[in-house]
Design an enzyme around this catalytic site. Structure first.
Site, short mmCIF file in Angstrom:
data_model
loop_
_atom_site.label_atom_id
_atom_site.label_comp_id
_atom_site.label_asym_id
_atom_site.label_seq_id
_atom_site.Cartn_x
_atom_site.Cartn_y
_atom_site.Cartn_z
N GLY A 100 0.84 -1.20 0.00
CA GLY A 100 0.00 0.00 0.00
C GLY A 100 0.87 1.26 0.00
O GLY A 100 1.87 1.33 0.71
N ILE A 152 1.17 3.28 6.62
CA ILE A 152 0.38 4.11 7.55
C ILE A 152 0.00 3.30 8.77
O ILE A 152 -0.28 3.85 9.83
CB ILE A 152 -0.90 4.66 6.87
CG1 ILE A 152 -1.86 3.52 6.49
CG2 ILE A 152 -0.60 5.57 5.70
CD1 ILE A 152 -3.26 4.01 6.12
N ASP A 153 0.03 1.95 8.66
CA ASP A 153 -0.46 1.09 9.75
C ASP A 153 0.46 1.08 10.97
O ASP A 153 0.03 0.71 12.06
CB ASP A 153 -0.62 -0.36 9.28
CG ASP A 153 -1.53 -0.46 8.07
OD1 ASP A 153 -1.38 -1.42 7.28
OD2 ASP A 153 -2.37 0.44 7.90
N GLU A 179 2.28 -7.52 -5.62
CA GLU A 179 2.82 -8.78 -6.14
C GLU A 179 3.57 -9.54 -5.05
O GLU A 179 4.40 -8.97 -4.35
CB GLU A 179 3.79 -8.49 -7.30
CG GLU A 179 4.60 -9.69 -7.77
CD GLU A 179 3.73 -10.82 -8.33
OE1 GLU A 179 2.92 -10.52 -9.24
OE2 GLU A 179 3.84 -11.96 -7.86
N MET A 213 -8.27 3.26 8.95
CA MET A 213 -7.46 2.15 8.47
C MET A 213 -6.49 1.68 9.56
O MET A 213 -6.53 2.16 10.69
CB MET A 213 -6.69 2.57 7.21
CG MET A 213 -7.54 2.59 5.97
SD MET A 213 -6.52 2.92 4.53
CE MET A 213 -7.60 2.29 3.23
N ASN A 226 4.80 -5.05 5.95
CA ASN A 226 5.07 -6.43 6.37
C ASN A 226 5.26 -7.38 5.20
O ASN A 226 6.22 -8.14 5.16
CB ASN A 226 3.89 -6.92 7.24
CG ASN A 226 3.89 -6.24 8.59
OD1 ASN A 226 4.93 -6.04 9.18
ND2 ASN A 226 2.72 -5.84 9.07
O1 F6P Z 1 -1.51 -1.31 4.57
C1 F6P Z 1 -2.08 -0.06 4.31
C2 F6P Z 1 -3.56 -0.22 4.07
O2 F6P Z 1 -4.11 1.02 3.78
C3 F6P Z 1 -4.32 -0.84 5.24
O3 F6P Z 1 -4.51 0.08 6.29
C4 F6P Z 1 -5.56 -1.25 4.52
O4 F6P Z 1 -6.27 -2.26 5.23
C5 F6P Z 1 -5.01 -1.80 3.21
O5 F6P Z 1 -3.80 -1.09 2.97
C6 F6P Z 1 -5.91 -1.62 2.02
O6 F6P Z 1 -5.33 -2.36 0.96
P1 F6P Z 1 -5.56 -1.94 -0.59
O7 F6P Z 1 -4.82 -0.67 -0.83
O8 F6P Z 1 -4.97 -3.11 -1.36
O9 F6P Z 1 -7.05 -1.78 -0.76
#
Ligand code: F6P
Length: 346
Positions: A17, A140-141, A80, A183, A117
């Site tokens: 993300g 951001i997590d 990926e 989030m 991660n």
């Molecule tokens: O890991 C960052 C994040 O924004 C999480 O907070 C959220 O659950 C996830 O990515 C959303 O994933 P995507 O961008 O694939 O929809």
């Protein structure tokens, strides 16, 4: 600077993300590598997909200029996962083998992986395949093991806090319960920090199981004490019995059903990942990036840059891979919020 014979050649990729601060990190690695060490730098397109397809561009002081304040990633990203899925019976090379072949064909001495991660686990597995890897934690997590903080987090907390601030006035005008879903994936860091910063009355995070009747009693007590409204901050990763995707919508419906109070919800979503990084994230990302370049110059591979007790350091990727850093039960901020009377649904 005099041209160095056989300069080190490094690749940078951004995966997972996106978040504010990634470009500041790319700039930190690139400018330090070029200016201080005379290295060659290439930017890999769209995360590990770019290594699989051998898509990259040369990074120079020129195209690294002016990106410090830009949101997102100039390189693009993807989710990926090269080690996922099997390649049994297929003729073509597996994705990890393709990545290793392209790493060698590109003449790389090191690959810098900027990610959360999932990215850092892939980075560790690639280092086990013999690639020289340096990881930089971003998300951001704020849930990467081995570092006290990731860049992206401060920007997201600023964005979420501003949103919560805005909800106070409309909740007050309408005497409503306002639920905001934030989030954070499976961790409650954004909800905890912005919930406290924004004066949330109830903060629900995945690390603390909540009881709907306790929330009901707390909100009714506030209403009976003529508190005109309440703010409920919900992390997206909390466990709800309902199948509907949004915990915020679920809680909003249940609070209205249980209390009879008028309730509305806001799902803040991808706003938390957008826009220019906060000054703190620009600084942290720049420090992480420059440190990564130092580590490469020292051939300190197989590690992730980290911040521990306000110092920038590094930790082995083997200690980071596959883990998630969750809000501890005795987290100091959590403890203080409880002492101030904030309700965590317990
Ligand atoms: O890991 C960052 C994040 O924004 C999480 O907070 C959220 O659950 C996830 O990515 C959303 O994933 P995507 O961008 O694939 O929809």
């Amino acid at each position: 600077m005099n041209k160095i014979k056989n300069p080190q050649r490094i690749g940078i990729l951004t995966a997972g993300g996106d978040c504010p601060g990634i470009n500041a990190a790319i700039r930190g690695v690139g400018k330090t590598a070029i200016v201080k060490y005379g290295m060659q730098v290439v930017g890999i397109s769209d995360g590990f997909t770019g290594m699989i397809n051998k898509e990259f561009t040369e990074l120079t002081e020129h195209n690294l200029s002016g990106i410090l304040t830009l949101g997102g990633t100039i390189l693009g990203t993807s989710r990926e996962k090269p080690f996922k899925g099997s390649n049994k019976g297929k003729k073509e090379l597996s994705k990890p083998k393709l990545i290793k072949e392209h790493y060698e064909q590109m003449g790389l001495d090191c690959l810098v992986c900027i990610g959360g991660n999932g990215t850092l686990k892939t980075a560790y597995l690639l280092s086990e395949e013999g690639l020289n890897i340096v990881g930089i934690p971003k998300t951001i997590d704020n849930d990467v093991w081995g570092t006290d903080i990731t860049f992206g987090f401060d920007s997201a907390v600023n964005i979420a806090t501003e949103a919560i601030d805005r909800l106070h006035s409309t909740a007050n005008s309408h005497k409503r319960i306002m639920v905001i879903e934030l989030m954070g994936h499976n961790a409650g860091w954004i909800a905890l920090y912005s919930g406290v910063a924004g004066g949330g009355d109830v903060i629900l995070i995945p690390e603390i199981p909540f009881n709907e009747n306790n929330i009901r009693d707390y909100l009714l007590k506030r209403a009976n004490e003529y508190k005109p409204y309440s703010i409920v901050v919900v992390a997206e990763g909390i466990k709800t019995p309902s199948k509907d995707k949004s915990p915020g919508q679920y809680l909003s419906r249940r609070i209205n059903e249980l209390t009879g109070l008028e309730t509305r919800e806001t799902v803040l979503g991808y706003i938390q990942r957008g826009g220019s990084p906060s000054p703190m994230d620009r600084i942290l990302a720049s420090r992480f990036g420059a440190t990564a370049a130092n580590m490469i110059a020292e051939k300190e591979y197989g590690k992730m840059v980290a911040q521990k007790n306000c110092e920038i350091t590094s930790v082995p990727l083997s200690e980071v891979a596959g883990k998630t850093r969750l809000v501890e039960k005795d987290n100091p901020l959590l403890m203080k919020a409880k002492e101030m009377g904030t309700n965590f649904g317990e």
